[in-house]
Design an enzyme around this catalytic site. Structure first.
Site, mmCIF file in Angstrom:
data_model
loop_
_atom_site.group_PDB
_atom_site.id
_atom_site.type_symbol
_atom_site.label_atom_id
_atom_site.label_comp_id
_atom_site.label_asym_id
_atom_site.label_seq_id
_atom_site.Cartn_x
_atom_site.Cartn_y
_atom_site.Cartn_z
ATOM 1 N N LYS A 1 0.835 -1.217 0.000
ATOM 2 C CA LYS A 1 0.000 0.000 0.000
ATOM 3 C C LYS A 1 0.856 1.248 0.000
ATOM 4 O O LYS A 1 0.632 2.175 -0.788
ATOM 5 C CB LYS A 1 -0.886 -0.011 1.257
ATOM 6 C CG LYS A 1 -1.495 1.336 1.604
ATOM 7 C CD LYS A 1 -2.387 1.274 2.840
ATOM 8 C CE LYS A 1 -1.758 1.650 4.137
ATOM 9 N NZ LYS A 1 -1.492 3.065 4.372
ATOM 10 N N ASN A 2 1.852 1.286 0.881
ATOM 11 C CA ASN A 2 2.610 2.528 1.045
ATOM 12 C C ASN A 2 3.650 2.750 -0.052
ATOM 13 O O ASN A 2 4.345 3.758 -0.058
ATOM 14 C CB ASN A 2 3.248 2.586 2.439
ATOM 15 C CG ASN A 2 2.184 2.737 3.510
ATOM 16 O OD1 ASN A 2 1.044 3.090 3.212
ATOM 17 N ND2 ASN A 2 2.542 2.453 4.753
ATOM 18 N N CYS B 1 -4.640 7.637 9.617
ATOM 19 C CA CYS B 1 -4.991 7.099 10.925
ATOM 20 C C CYS B 1 -4.693 8.102 12.033
ATOM 21 O O CYS B 1 -3.694 8.803 11.985
ATOM 22 C CB CYS B 1 -4.222 5.799 11.156
ATOM 23 S SG CYS B 1 -4.737 4.508 10.016
ATOM 24 N N ARG C 1 0.380 14.127 13.548
ATOM 25 C CA ARG C 1 0.789 13.909 12.153
ATOM 26 C C ARG C 1 0.794 15.215 11.347
ATOM 27 O O ARG C 1 0.131 15.333 10.314
ATOM 28 C CB ARG C 1 -0.091 12.842 11.489
ATOM 29 C CG ARG C 1 -0.105 11.550 12.249
ATOM 30 C CD ARG C 1 -0.785 10.439 11.507
ATOM 31 N NE ARG C 1 0.040 9.872 10.451
ATOM 32 C CZ ARG C 1 -0.363 8.895 9.646
ATOM 33 N NH1 ARG C 1 -1.564 8.394 9.758
ATOM 34 N NH2 ARG C 1 0.444 8.422 8.725
ATOM 35 N N ASP D 1 4.363 0.129 12.213
ATOM 36 C CA ASP D 1 3.152 -0.517 11.694
ATOM 37 C C ASP D 1 3.087 -2.013 12.035
ATOM 38 O O ASP D 1 2.040 -2.644 11.878
ATOM 39 C CB ASP D 1 3.042 -0.316 10.175
ATOM 40 C CG ASP D 1 2.896 1.149 9.826
ATOM 41 O OD1 ASP D 1 2.353 1.908 10.647
ATOM 42 O OD2 ASP D 1 3.343 1.560 8.737
ATOM 43 N N ARG E 1 -8.972 -0.405 3.700
ATOM 44 C CA ARG E 1 -8.037 0.587 3.145
ATOM 45 C C ARG E 1 -6.683 -0.041 2.830
ATOM 46 O O ARG E 1 -5.979 0.411 1.933
ATOM 47 C CB ARG E 1 -7.792 1.703 4.172
ATOM 48 C CG ARG E 1 -8.762 2.842 4.122
ATOM 49 C CD ARG E 1 -8.334 3.913 5.108
ATOM 50 N NE ARG E 1 -6.944 4.281 4.913
ATOM 51 C CZ ARG E 1 -6.179 4.859 5.837
ATOM 52 N NH1 ARG E 1 -6.675 5.157 7.019
ATOM 53 N NH2 ARG E 1 -4.929 5.153 5.588
HETATM 54 N N1 EPU Z 1 6.091 14.285 11.403
HETATM 55 C C1 EPU Z 1 6.161 15.601 11.784
HETATM 56 N N2 EPU Z 1 6.128 16.559 10.801
HETATM 57 C C2 EPU Z 1 6.029 16.245 9.479
HETATM 58 C C3 EPU Z 1 5.951 14.884 9.102
HETATM 59 C C4 EPU Z 1 5.983 13.918 10.094
HETATM 60 O O1 EPU Z 1 6.268 15.920 12.976
HETATM 61 O O2 EPU Z 1 5.977 17.149 8.643
HETATM 62 C C5 EPU Z 1 6.091 13.240 12.446
HETATM 63 C C6 EPU Z 1 4.731 12.545 12.516
HETATM 64 O O3 EPU Z 1 3.817 13.261 13.330
HETATM 65 C C7 EPU Z 1 5.096 11.189 13.075
HETATM 66 C C8 EPU Z 1 6.491 10.936 12.505
HETATM 67 O O4 EPU Z 1 6.994 12.207 12.087
HETATM 68 O O5 EPU Z 1 5.183 11.251 14.473
HETATM 69 C C9 EPU Z 1 6.536 9.964 11.350
HETATM 70 O O6 EPU Z 1 5.703 10.425 10.300
HETATM 71 P P1 EPU Z 1 5.994 10.101 8.778
HETATM 72 O O7 EPU Z 1 5.938 11.373 8.013
HETATM 73 O O8 EPU Z 1 7.222 9.272 8.679
HETATM 74 O O9 EPU Z 1 4.763 9.179 8.415
HETATM 75 P P2 EPU Z 1 3.766 9.304 7.195
HETATM 76 O O10 EPU Z 1 4.483 9.583 5.944
HETATM 77 O O11 EPU Z 1 2.615 10.161 7.573
HETATM 78 C C10 EPU Z 1 3.993 6.789 6.538
HETATM 79 C C11 EPU Z 1 3.046 5.633 6.389
HETATM 80 C C12 EPU Z 1 2.590 5.169 7.747
HETATM 81 C C13 EPU Z 1 3.799 4.756 8.571
HETATM 82 C C14 EPU Z 1 4.799 5.923 8.638
HETATM 83 C C15 EPU Z 1 6.073 5.566 9.362
HETATM 84 C C16 EPU Z 1 2.008 6.114 4.302
HETATM 85 C C17 EPU Z 1 0.787 6.509 3.557
HETATM 86 N N3 EPU Z 1 1.905 6.069 5.613
HETATM 87 O O12 EPU Z 1 3.223 7.810 7.160
HETATM 88 O O13 EPU Z 1 1.796 4.022 7.528
HETATM 89 O O14 EPU Z 1 3.397 4.410 9.863
HETATM 90 O O15 EPU Z 1 5.122 6.389 7.322
HETATM 91 O O16 EPU Z 1 6.701 4.491 8.751
HETATM 92 O O17 EPU Z 1 3.036 5.817 3.720
HETATM 93 C C18 EPU Z 1 -0.051 2.617 7.779
HETATM 94 O O18 EPU Z 1 0.261 2.118 6.682
HETATM 95 O O19 EPU Z 1 -0.956 2.134 8.515
HETATM 96 C C19 EPU Z 1 0.645 3.804 8.238
HETATM 97 C C20 EPU Z 1 0.216 4.554 9.265
#
Ligand code: EPU
Length: 456
Positions: free
Chosen positions: A22-23, A119, A124, A313, A421
């Site tokens: 998915k990601n 989620c 986030r 995850d 999802r």
């Molecule tokens: N963060 C910030 N500021 C930002 C971006 C992130 O503070 O501008 C913080 C977030 O609040 C969080 C941490 O950094 O505490 C990690 O966030 P990240 O940006 O790495 O996550 P993401 O891109 O929103 C993706 C996956 C998530 C997975 C995370 C970490 C997707 C669509 N989602 O999220 O997957 O947990 O990376 O590996 O790629 C899932 O698949 O169920 C899922 C939640």
């Protein structure tokens, strides 16, 4: 309203194929917008988040031909028809924010993107995304119009390569910046970038379509701007979260399941912890077999982390596994500050889990001084009894699926939308390895507990 219904205590056995990630797939679709050339993807998972992303791309002007049975998707964005993403995509998932990087790379039009969802496991925020895009020369601001909130972005002077250092290796911010930097003038250097397998997949795909990107061992990613793109074909890597989840379900039910397509290289930190716990696995040529290898020994310390660490995850289903292991284990969540909400339902089912605001076990993390419960102690093994559960987020959803498969009696799980999802044909897959589960709707009363219909 749909629910899943489980009769627990049946060992899962057999073979099941894990889907494409998915990601990765959602990001590859966004990346395809950079080019006007055709792209063909194989191993495309038919899941909610991919469907929403396809709709998003179609809105922008992408022609899509998706054979869902074959898992093959052809797409081409000959021109960007609009760079205004409608509000109906607000809150759908994390993908719309990545459209800023991709669209600014492709077009000089103004870009309007609704605020993102996903989620609810922490605030986030997207500050790293906005700061990095701004450094590349974009103007990005959050505006409110009639109770609607959207990001307005443009780069009328074009984007120019720069140096960005992320305060934390954010997956989304790394992806967004790479997408924007591909067509920027000059070279962009990202320090402390995320290097998850799905990001490497994005980079490999971008390289195929024409980008020049290098990755150093110290998390430095260099993107050399280009505007020449090529037609491409790409097979999506296996979903390491789904693969591990199915493996954990096999071990938690004392069964034995071959997860076809599971890739050793993307699951190393998970397999290390599984071995420490006493969960069995054998890496085979085209997948990994997971099996119950006798009573599991808890008393371990698990810390979630960015790649190559133990991904957050995997944590919710692993926590369920820990409730079945002997001893007290510590789990320290260092990626999201609010990812233990699901444990209260496990406690209701019989688990012994205590929550702590402190960083327990290893390193002090970003959340050490916050008032969030981001560490737990799990004591096991504890017997569990079926309950009615409501899924709060996607990965907690699989934890509840596991809990339902392990518990005695009947468990019902609502909020199935979350699972759909990210997990392709979850009920059919679980039934095919012997799970006593079915999808029910509320106007259809639950049938007598057993035997449930099992697909062959
Ligand atoms: N963060 C910030 N500021 C930002 C971006 C992130 O503070 O501008 C913080 C977030 O609040 C969080 C941490 O950094 O505490 C990690 O966030 P990240 O940006 O790495 O996550 P993401 O891109 O929103 C993706 C996956 C998530 C997975 C995370 C970490 C997707 C669509 N989602 O999220 O997957 O947990 O990376 O590996 O790629 C899932 O698949 O169920 C899922 C939640």
């Amino acid at each position: 309203m749909e629910r899943l219904r489980f009769e627990g205590g049946v060992p899962l056995t057999g073979e099941v194929k894990a889907a494409g990630a998915k990601n990765a797939m959602t990001k590859l679709l966004v990346a395809s917008l950079l080019s006007d050339k055709p792209c063909t993807f194989h191993n495309v998972p038919d899941i909610g988040d991919v469907r929403v992303t396809v709709e998003l791309c179609q809105e922008i002007g992408t022609e899509v031909d998706w054979d869902k049975r074959a898992g093959i998707l052809h797409c081409q964005t000959k021109e960007i028809k609009t760079s205004y993403i409608p509000q109906r995509f607000s809150g759908s998932n994390r993908i719309p924010i990545l459209m800023i990087g991709a669209l600014l790379s492709r077009t000089e039009q103004d870009v309007i993107v609704p605020t993102v969802g996903g989620c609810k496991i922490g605030p986030r925020t997207v500050d790293f995304h906005i700061n990095a895009l701004t450094k590349l020369g974009a103007k990005v601001e959050l505006r409110e119009m009639k109770r609607e909130r959207a990001y307005f972005a443009h780069a009328h002077e074009g984007l120019t390569g720069t140096m960005v250092s992320f305060p934390f290796p954010s997956v989304g911010a790394t992806e967004n910046t790479i997408l924007a930097a591909v067509s920027a003038k000059g070279t962009t250097i990202l320090k402390n970038a995320a290097i998850e397998p799905e990001i490497m997949e994005l980079i490999l795909f971008l390289q195929k379509i024409g980008a020049q990107i290098s990755v150093d061992a110290d998390r430095t990613v260099r993107i050399f701007g280009t505007r020449r793109f090529y037609e491409t074909e790409h097979t999506v890597l296996t979903d390491r979260i789904e693969a591990a989840s199915l493996g954990m379900a096999a071990i938690g039910t004392k069964g034995k399941v071959f997860v076809k397509g599971a890739q050793h290289t993307t699951m190393m930190s998970f397999l290390n912890k599984l071995r420490e716990l006493g969960g069995g696995y054998t890496v085979k040529r085209d997948g990994i077999e997971f099996f119950y290898d006798g009573p599991m020994q808890g008393s371990l310390h698990l810390e979630t982390d960015v790649h190559p660490g133990f991904t957050t995850d995997w944590q919710p289903p692993f926590t369920v596994l820990l409730t079945q292991a002997t001893g007290a284990s510590v789990v320290h969540e260092t990626v999201y500050e609010n990812r233990f909400g699901f444990t209260s339902a496990l406690r209701d089912m019989g688990a012994d889990i205590s929550l702590f605001k402190q960083c327990l076990g290893g390193k002090y993390c970003r959340f050490g001084s916050c008032s969030n419960y981001h560490s737990i102690v799990v004591k096991g093994p504890t017997p569990s009894a079926g309950k009615a559960l409501t899924i709060p987020d996607l990965r907690a959803g699989f934890a509840y699926v596991m809990a339902g498969l392990i518990a005695s009696g009947t468990t019902t799980v609502s909020g199935v939308y979350f699972l759909d999802r990210g997990y392709e044909k979850i009920v059919e897959k679980l039934q095919s390895i012997g799970a006593q589960c079915e999808r029910i709707t509320d106007d259809e009363p639950a049938r007598s507990p057993s035997p449930l219909k099992v697909a062959t």
